[in-house]
Design a protein around this motif. Structure first.
Motif, PDB file in Angstrom:
ATOM      1  N   UNK A 126      -2.253  -2.317  11.890  1.00 57.78           N
ATOM      2  CA  UNK A 126      -1.758  -1.469  10.814  1.00 57.78           C
ATOM      3  C   UNK A 126      -2.795  -0.423  10.397  1.00 57.78           C
ATOM      4  N   UNK A 127      -2.369   0.813  10.306  1.00 59.09           N
ATOM      5  CA  UNK A 127      -3.292   1.874   9.916  1.00 59.09           C
ATOM      6  C   UNK A 127      -3.709   1.753   8.451  1.00 59.09           C
ATOM      7  N   UNK A 128      -2.890   1.127   7.632  1.00 66.42           N
ATOM      8  CA  UNK A 128      -3.256   0.972   6.233  1.00 66.42           C
ATOM      9  C   UNK A 128      -4.439   0.030   6.046  1.00 66.42           C
ATOM     10  N   UNK A 129      -4.591  -0.952   6.932  1.00 64.31           N
ATOM     11  CA  UNK A 129      -5.608  -1.985   6.746  1.00 64.31           C
ATOM     12  C   UNK A 129      -6.737  -1.977   7.781  1.00 64.31           C
ATOM     13  N   UNK A 130      -6.460  -1.577   9.004  1.00 67.26           N
ATOM     14  CA  UNK A 130      -7.350  -1.891  10.123  1.00 67.26           C
ATOM     15  C   UNK A 130      -8.489  -0.888  10.280  1.00 67.26           C
ATOM     16  N   UNK A 163       3.897   3.332   6.666  1.00 69.27           N
ATOM     17  CA  UNK A 163       4.155   2.039   7.310  1.00 69.27           C
ATOM     18  C   UNK A 163       5.041   1.148   6.447  1.00 69.27           C
ATOM     19  N   UNK A 164       5.998   0.479   7.047  1.00 73.90           N
ATOM     20  CA  UNK A 164       6.881  -0.402   6.277  1.00 73.90           C
ATOM     21  C   UNK A 164       6.321  -1.802   6.074  1.00 73.90           C
ATOM     22  N   UNK A 165       5.241  -2.149   6.790  1.00 73.21           N
ATOM     23  CA  UNK A 165       4.758  -3.528   6.772  1.00 73.21           C
ATOM     24  C   UNK A 165       3.806  -3.783   5.604  1.00 73.21           C
ATOM     25  N   UNK A 166       3.823  -5.033   5.131  1.00 78.90           N
ATOM     26  CA  UNK A 166       2.817  -5.511   4.185  1.00 78.90           C
ATOM     27  C   UNK A 166       2.298  -6.835   4.728  1.00 78.90           C
ATOM     28  N   UNK A 167       0.987  -6.971   4.779  1.00 79.54           N
ATOM     29  CA  UNK A 167       0.372  -8.208   5.254  1.00 79.54           C
ATOM     30  C   UNK A 167      -0.138  -8.993   4.053  1.00 79.54           C
ATOM     31  N   UNK A 220      -3.367  -9.751  -0.778  1.00 79.88           N
ATOM     32  CA  UNK A 220      -4.045 -10.684  -1.678  1.00 79.88           C
ATOM     33  C   UNK A 220      -5.472 -10.224  -1.952  1.00 79.88           C
ATOM     34  N   UNK A 221      -6.160  -9.743  -0.917  1.00 80.35           N
ATOM     35  CA  UNK A 221      -7.522  -9.249  -1.089  1.00 80.35           C
ATOM     36  C   UNK A 221      -7.561  -8.103  -2.096  1.00 80.35           C
TER      37      UNK A 221
END
Length: 224
Positions: A8-12, A199-203, A208-209
């Motif tokens: 994911x580009x939002x997190x990685x 992005x539609x995803x949430x991890x 939580x972090x």
């Protein structure tokens, strides 16, 4: 043409480094994004982690290894000047192996703006070291990039920190803030950021972090 596997580009943050280097240097590649929690990274990487670059029969994992592999065929990955190149490699290695407090307490979440609940001494010390490192490079080699007038692998290594600084707003010198603005203004960074917001995803783990880090002041991501 090589294929770069990312998350994911939002997190990685690790995925961003080789992706940005390839993009800014105009090195052709195919991108395959495997969302956290939805795909098994072990299918493409022996460590079950991304990024991973596949170039024909050659598989290269870990962002530092990928960048050194690219440097064998593309000299512009590192600065041409010997002193600048030595500094760029040292700074990149320090980023690759250090700054644990920033990594753990200020995880990358491009779309959020967060006011930290606390700023422990270890975190403040690492932001101070980051500031000093950037100022050294900018003063020694003239900027606007870390090791001179041209974008290099060193800037790719610190690109995730630019997104973290945007999210958490640490106290930094004017020189370092100008450097952050330079990185955030890159065409590749803008493209990555817009894709991250869409992005539609949430991890759950990454979300939580963010929640544990502090107060969410803004969320610019599209609705799920």
């Amino acid at each position: 043409m090589p294929t770069l596997y990312i998350a994911n580009k939002n997190y990685s943050s690790w995925s961003l480094r080789p992706w940005l280097l390839l993009t800014e240097l105009g090195i052709g590649f195919d991108e395959i994004l495997l969302p956290f929690g939805e795909k098994d990274f072990s299918a493409v990487s022996p460590t079950a982690k991304v990024p991973c670059l596949v170039d024909g029969d050659i598989r290269v994992w870990d962002s530092l290894s990928i960048i050194e592999y690219l440097a064998e065929s593309h000299p512009s990955v590192w600065p041409a000047d010997k002193a600048a190149r030595a500094f760029a490699r040292s700074a990149s290695a320090e980023m690759h192996s250090g700054f644990g407090a920033i990594r753990s307490l200020c995880s990358m979440n491009c779309g959020l703006r967060i006011k930290l609940n606390a700023t422990p001494a270890a975190l403040l010390a690492e932001w101070a070291r980051m500031d000093a490192l950037w100022r050294e490079g900018l003063e020694r080699f003239g900027g606007p990039f870390l090791a001179g007038s041209k974008f290099s692998a060193a800037d790719a290594f610190f690109a995730p920190i630019a997104f973290r600084a945007q999210t958490y707003a640490p106290e930094l010198s004017n020189q370092s803030r100008a450097y952050i603005d330079t990185l955030l203004g890159l065409k590749g960074m803008q493209s990555w950021y817009q894709a991250a917001l869409a992005e539609p995803w949430r991890d759950d783990e990454h979300e939580k972090e963010a929640l544990e880090a502090g107060e969410i002041l803004a969320d610019f991501r599209q609705s799920r």
